[in-house]
Design a protein around this motif. Sequence first.
Motif, short mmCIF file in Angstrom:
data_model
loop_
_atom_site.label_atom_id
_atom_site.label_comp_id
_atom_site.label_asym_id
_atom_site.label_seq_id
_atom_site.Cartn_x
_atom_site.Cartn_y
_atom_site.Cartn_z
N HIS A 256 0.76 -1.25 0.00
CA HIS A 256 0.00 0.00 0.00
C HIS A 256 0.79 1.30 0.00
O HIS A 256 0.29 2.32 -0.43
N CYS A 292 -3.05 -2.09 -3.73
CA CYS A 292 -3.09 -0.63 -3.81
C CYS A 292 -1.78 0.01 -4.20
O CYS A 292 -1.75 1.07 -4.82
N CYS A 519 -7.04 2.57 -1.84
CA CYS A 519 -8.09 2.62 -0.82
C CYS A 519 -8.02 3.90 0.02
O CYS A 519 -9.06 4.45 0.37
N LYS A 556 -10.04 -2.58 7.29
CA LYS A 556 -9.98 -1.26 6.67
C LYS A 556 -11.28 -0.94 5.95
O LYS A 556 -11.75 0.20 5.96
#
Length: 627
Positions: A256, A292, A519, A556
């Motif tokens: 991420h 991500c 995200c 999340k």
Amino acid sequence: FKLTTVEEMEAATNRLLETGAKVGADAWQIRVKNQTPHCKFGEQGICCRICAMGPCRITPKAPRGICGCDAHGIVGRNYLKFTAGGAATHSDHGREICHTLYAADPNGAYKVKDPEKLIRIAKEWGVETEGKDIYDLAHEMAELALMEYGKPFGVQRWLKRAPEHTQKLWHDAEIEPRAIDREVAASLHMTHMGCSSKPEALVRQSLRAGLADGWGGSMCGTEFSDVLFGTPKPIDTEANLGVMNAENVNIVVHGHDPSLSEMVCEYADDPEMIAYAKSMGAKGITVSGVCCTSNEVAMRRGIPMAGNFLQQENVVLTGACEAIVVDVQCIFPALGPLSKCFHTKFITTSPIAQMPDSDYIRFDVGTAAEKAKQIVMTACENFKNRKPDLVYIPDMKQKATVGYSLEALVKVLDGVTNSQVDVTGTTKPLLECVTSGVIRGAVAMVGCNNPKIRPDYAHIEMMKKLIANDIVVVASGCSAQAAAKAGLMDKSAKDLCGAGLKRVCELADIPPVLHMGSCVDISRMMILVSELAKDSGLKISQLPVVGCAPEWMSEKAVSIGNYVVATGIDTFLGVDPYVSGSSEMGEWLTNGVRDWVEAAYTVETDIDKLCDLMIERIEEKRTAIGI
Ligand code: SF4
Ligand code: FE2
């Protein structure tokens, strides 16, 4: 133009699983079978193990735990803990980005690529910018942002971006997030044995912790990533496993935090490194991504996307992955043992995500350049260890145009109407499309994959139906990657739209499913709806806009759901967040919260129905405002 079907993707996966079987590899498809059926108590959220008198499980014969807590309290506490986990995770990612900004240096690895955005945010925060060196400003802003995590008084600075009506709702409901870490800590305090067991209080704090994420930590992550690495603009890329190149050294970035992947991409492009790859017998270096971190580098550099969450094992199963380099979140521990069945190096880099059977190359801002170079060299050196008879890369990829940050979106949509000068730079052209009915509304499609839902099927089928109904889709995270893999982010996908949306796609030269990022970038969507509300004079909850996470799986995602609902957007889930064991919790989440924030959840595991419910809700909202 032809979409890639889920059936075709599944056939490719099955072919890869055959390679896996040959080398004795495990796979999530096998582990799902081993774990089925799931524990019923866990599924319904009625198992409690937060104190050592338990664990307690609620049954008709034992309706209360030893402390006397009932099913509603247990489900509520579990729900809040789940949220706190998600809020902590996104926010800590945001914090890392602030630290990277703090280390930005004109002569170092990390630079300020979007100084204008930094100045814009500084002005918003009331920081003097005149005559200040941009790096001094970056460090000052980074420190201020870091203070948002622990400041003793006041609420989040970013809240001011919301329409006044929304801010008032938050204030009146007492859900304005204070310091980010405080909301996480307060949640864990509330869920400790002998604290809160009242669903109303637990749901209220769940919204507040969610808001600390979306309007706090995640927003820091998004905004300061843009400052450091550039604000995304439309850019062409490709998606699905076929982006890996059998003749090249393949490095897959997964996780991420863009601080790592940006540096890896930088070095993989370095002529010296490419020459090194050639000296090892490869033709070059291909970096592709999963999850991500892939979205981040796709949006800013056009780096291709190998796949989304449930495809992470597939990249190793191609037998052509020299290194899978990970930072944090959504990384299967399975990659350790799986990589041992192949020549693949599984490289972990963060103290936050350490796993057995990995090579740990610790990455931090101070040594970023040197470590990124080491990672790329390790991958190159591993090329010669490939076992050619195990190499199979499915010949499957689609073109995609990605990079629709809010700034980019506003710009491309200026082209839609013959808008007068005074509406450029606002969301008014988009509003015109919506009020005239050319576009019926918008759906924010977000979230993960989950084996409980046929992977990617819900994302793709729902998007197809929505765009055919003239509903524009903005997507992020693994949902965005599902769209890209299918071809829905190819501009030619306009042919699958209703006549109105098709016209808009042609005029603005955009695909019907717009990639808004990772995200944490769902914060971009929150700013978009805020701007739409301000520009239209409507409340956010009156806009024909809904959110949807049909295949979500992580903590999340629940944190996100809470802030999307708390921002006034009805949110539709395809997977139940372990609350079916409490009628009271169900009632609060699907209805009760509406009194506070003018929106609520809908949970429906039948995906067709879920999609119809969203379309219905959009039409209801249109009728209610008379458009
Ligand atoms: Fe059981 Fe109550 Fe302890 Fe939970 S907190 S494990 S319900 S005694
Ligand atoms: Fe993600």
